[in-house]
Design a protein around this motif. Structure first.
Motif, mmCIF file in Angstrom:
data_model
loop_
_atom_site.group_PDB
_atom_site.id
_atom_site.type_symbol
_atom_site.label_atom_id
_atom_site.label_comp_id
_atom_site.label_asym_id
_atom_site.label_seq_id
_atom_site.Cartn_x
_atom_site.Cartn_y
_atom_site.Cartn_z
ATOM 1 N N GLN A 266 -0.808 16.646 13.822
ATOM 2 C CA GLN A 266 -1.954 15.792 14.596
ATOM 3 C C GLN A 266 -1.640 15.611 16.221
ATOM 4 O O GLN A 266 -2.564 15.777 16.921
ATOM 5 C CB GLN A 266 -2.030 14.620 13.994
ATOM 6 C CG GLN A 266 -2.935 13.604 14.554
ATOM 7 C CD GLN A 266 -3.076 12.416 13.699
ATOM 8 O OE1 GLN A 266 -2.445 11.902 12.851
ATOM 9 N NE2 GLN A 266 -4.124 11.605 14.076
ATOM 10 N N PHE A 267 -0.279 15.640 16.476
ATOM 11 C CA PHE A 267 0.071 15.554 18.062
ATOM 12 C C PHE A 267 0.916 16.516 18.274
ATOM 13 O O PHE A 267 2.288 16.533 18.319
ATOM 14 C CB PHE A 267 0.602 14.107 18.387
ATOM 15 C CG PHE A 267 -0.144 12.936 17.668
ATOM 16 C CD1 PHE A 267 -1.368 12.399 18.687
ATOM 17 C CD2 PHE A 267 -0.080 12.193 16.591
ATOM 18 C CE1 PHE A 267 -2.268 11.527 18.157
ATOM 19 C CE2 PHE A 267 -0.804 11.106 16.153
ATOM 20 C CZ PHE A 267 -1.850 10.808 17.076
ATOM 21 N N VAL A 268 0.517 17.767 18.514
ATOM 22 C CA VAL A 268 1.178 18.945 18.840
ATOM 23 C C VAL A 268 2.060 18.658 20.182
ATOM 24 O O VAL A 268 1.556 18.035 21.181
ATOM 25 C CB VAL A 268 0.306 20.224 18.839
ATOM 26 C CG1 VAL A 268 1.218 21.492 19.033
ATOM 27 C CG2 VAL A 268 -0.333 20.426 17.658
ATOM 28 N N ASN A 269 3.211 19.083 20.344
ATOM 29 C CA ASN A 269 4.165 19.050 21.423
ATOM 30 C C ASN A 269 4.442 17.690 21.797
ATOM 31 O O ASN A 269 4.541 17.458 23.116
ATOM 32 C CB ASN A 269 3.913 20.027 22.298
ATOM 33 C CG ASN A 269 4.005 21.393 21.726
ATOM 34 O OD1 ASN A 269 4.555 21.899 21.204
ATOM 35 N ND2 ASN A 269 2.843 22.315 22.308
ATOM 36 N N ASP A 270 3.938 16.712 21.146
ATOM 37 C CA ASP A 270 4.032 15.393 21.628
ATOM 38 C C ASP A 270 4.991 14.218 20.747
ATOM 39 O O ASP A 270 5.263 13.251 21.015
ATOM 40 C CB ASP A 270 2.735 14.619 21.639
ATOM 41 C CG ASP A 270 2.397 13.686 22.625
ATOM 42 O OD1 ASP A 270 3.306 13.804 23.641
ATOM 43 O OD2 ASP A 270 1.333 12.970 22.694
ATOM 44 N N VAL A 271 5.868 15.009 19.863
ATOM 45 C CA VAL A 271 6.576 14.393 18.981
ATOM 46 C C VAL A 271 7.761 15.040 18.922
ATOM 47 O O VAL A 271 8.143 16.172 18.746
ATOM 48 C CB VAL A 271 5.849 14.138 17.505
ATOM 49 C CG1 VAL A 271 6.866 13.220 16.558
ATOM 50 C CG2 VAL A 271 4.288 13.730 17.594
ATOM 51 N N SER A 272 8.983 14.338 18.697
ATOM 52 C CA SER A 272 10.129 14.626 18.422
ATOM 53 C C SER A 272 10.719 13.735 17.154
ATOM 54 O O SER A 272 10.474 12.601 17.017
ATOM 55 C CB SER A 272 11.123 14.609 19.434
ATOM 56 O OG SER A 272 11.352 13.404 20.006
ATOM 57 N N VAL A 273 11.856 14.121 16.748
ATOM 58 C CA VAL A 273 12.631 13.402 15.618
ATOM 59 C C VAL A 273 14.102 13.527 15.914
ATOM 60 O O VAL A 273 14.602 14.649 16.101
ATOM 61 C CB VAL A 273 12.404 14.003 14.125
ATOM 62 C CG1 VAL A 273 12.376 15.235 13.833
ATOM 63 C CG2 VAL A 273 12.794 13.021 13.209
ATOM 64 N N ILE A 274 14.856 12.419 15.588
ATOM 65 C CA ILE A 274 16.336 12.528 15.670
ATOM 66 C C ILE A 274 16.972 11.798 14.440
ATOM 67 O O ILE A 274 16.201 10.882 13.965
ATOM 68 C CB ILE A 274 16.908 12.162 17.006
ATOM 69 C CG1 ILE A 274 16.697 10.813 17.109
ATOM 70 C CG2 ILE A 274 16.496 12.974 18.060
ATOM 71 C CD1 ILE A 274 17.814 10.191 18.196
ATOM 72 N N HIS A 275 17.894 12.212 13.859
ATOM 73 C CA HIS A 275 18.630 11.527 12.577
ATOM 74 C C HIS A 275 20.082 12.213 12.545
ATOM 75 O O HIS A 275 20.302 13.363 13.202
ATOM 76 C CB HIS A 275 17.791 11.370 11.294
ATOM 77 C CG HIS A 275 17.459 12.600 10.670
ATOM 78 N ND1 HIS A 275 18.153 13.748 10.571
ATOM 79 C CD2 HIS A 275 16.039 13.106 10.388
ATOM 80 C CE1 HIS A 275 17.230 14.784 9.954
ATOM 81 N NE2 HIS A 275 16.327 14.421 10.139
#
Length: 449
Positions: A266-275
């Motif tokens: 939905q939000f291309v190149n606007d989201v990142s994730v870390i764990h």
């Protein structure tokens, strides 16, 4: 003390604070400075986001003289790799006009690289307990010159199982040393650690962990299930003017990836994730891109809930309601930092009502409930943990637990006998009144004669 100008610090430190734009100290910084500078053991209880790093580093740096020796004189222990990187960067900013060598060491990196780094010499070592212990037992690092020991976020360290390494590190340190411990909560395990190693401690308590920051506005939504929460999240994040920098907390790594996959489309190149399953380089790069504004949304687990100082986060959104109320306080503490306004949004299901009420009890306040937007789709997709277990009530092929099936029948008479041992053993026992063994062969033979 109305400003940092009133602190008895060197011009070099004052210039660094001016460059950073720090003028008014926080309460923990005001109260901690004279106690830490005096050399007493200190226990600081303060919420996350109140400037604890500067609170302990400013007096330590003021009393740190120039030296060429290789072994460190100040040791700072933190629970995560990201915190090591952040604290090192903060110290380097504070020592911009001083000649202070700071080295950060943490797991997930080749040990030889850190051996080479500490061999060059350091005044301050910032480390996770596990990697520091590895360096010490491999004799790459000596702690004999350490005079000041800082344990930051100690409650998180103990939760992560670092007690063994902490105790071993304490036993390897010089007997004459100052302890500075900071935590957002005080537990029995922390108290035991204090009783064992601290002497004549001074406690500084600014606010209990259940006291919310006044500049954080809190809302909550009652939501059907996990994927409906994801739909609601996507709906809220469409407003880019309102949600300018958003930290999204999820309860575990798998669900974090699920949220990321949904938002990334939905939000291309606007989201990142870390764990914790992500590589160290990936995690640091994701934090940097989020901090610099390249990504507007960062999805994470509780690995980000403590210690990390990220500027101007507009919203903290809790996809799940934390099982422990204090974890909620640590999460929302990522926003509303340095007197900036912030907003927290909590999503809860029917099963999470009790956890939400525990949070409200801890804070002694009610979280304002907002109406669920009508335009958001109610998802029928459920997580495995949300699915109802099907009970087969009238299945003729499934017997009841107490029902005896056809394969169970009475034993035949020959099979009802009990095993009494071999006939040889029974006859010998009857004749000699005890079992015959190798040790009494001769005795039995003489008796028979």
């Amino acid at each position: 003390m109305a400003s940092f100008q009133d602190f008895p610090i060197s011009k070099q430190l004052q210039y660094a604070l001016d460059d950073l734009g720090f003028t008014i100290p926080t309460p923990i910084q005001v109260q901690a400075f004279p106690v830490v500078a005096s050399g007493k053991d200190v226990i600081g209880i303060s919420q996350t986001g109140t400037g604890k790093t500067l609170a302990y580093m400013l007096p330590l740096l003021q009393n740190l003289s120039y030296s060429k020796q290789i072994n460190p004189r100040i040791l700072v222990l933190v629970p995560t790799r990201e915190l090591v990187v952040q604290v090192v960067e903060e110290i380097e900013k504070f020592t911009k006009y001083q000649n202070v060598r700071t080295v950060g060491v943490f797991g997930g990196v080749n040990l030889n690289r850190h051996k080479e780094a500490v061999a060059q010499g350091a005044d301050i070592i910032v480390a996770t307990p596990g990697r520091l212990y590895d360096l010490v037992i491999s004799r790459a690092l000596q702690l004999k010159s350490v005079k000041k020991v800082v344990i930051d976020e100690v409650d998180v360290m103990l939760d992560l199982g670092f007690r063994f390494q902490l105790v071993n590190i304490f036993e390897l340190l010089p007997e004459r040393r100052q302890h500075i411990m900071f935590s957002a909560t005080m537990t029995e395990e922390i108290d035991e650690l204090i009783q064992d190693f601290f002497r004549g401690t001074t406690t500084i308590s600014i606010a209990s962990s259940g006291t919310p920051l006044d500049n954080i506005t809190q809302y909550c939504y009652r939501v059907q299930n996990f994927y409906t929460k994801v739909n609601l999240l996507g709906h809220l994040l469409q407003d880019k003017n309102e949600y300018t920098k958003v930290l999204v907390f999820v309860d575990n790594k798998r669900n974090a990836d699920r949220v990321f996959d949904a938002l990334d489309g939905q939000f291309v190149n606007d989201v990142s994730v870390i764990h914790s399953n992500k590589t160290q380089n990936y995690r640091l790069r994701s934090i940097e891109e989020f901090e610099q504004g390249e990504h507007r949304i960062l999805v994470t687990t509780d690995i980000m809930a403590r210690g990390l100082d990220l500027d101007k986060i507009s919203h903290v959104i809790n996809i799940n309601t934390p099982a422990f109320a204090e974890n909620y306080m640590h999460r929302i503490g990522r926003t509303g930092r340095a007197e900036q306004p912030g907003t927290s949004i909590l999503m809860f299901t029917r099963k999470e009502i009790e956890a939400k009420e525990a949070i409200e009890t801890l804070m002694d306040m009610q979280i304002e409930k907002l109406a669920f937007p009508e335009e958001v789709e109610i998802s029928t997709q459920l997580l495995p943990s949300e699915r109802t277990r099907i009970k087969e009530r009238d299945n003729p092929h499934k017997r009841n637990e107490d029902e005896v099936g056809a394969s169970f029948h009475e034993k035949k008479a020959k099979n009802q006998k009990t095993n009494k041992g071999g006939s040889y053993r029974r006859k010998v026992k009857e004749k000699y009144k005890k079992p015959k063994t190798k040790g009494d062969k001769n005795f039995n033979r003489r008796k028979k004669k």
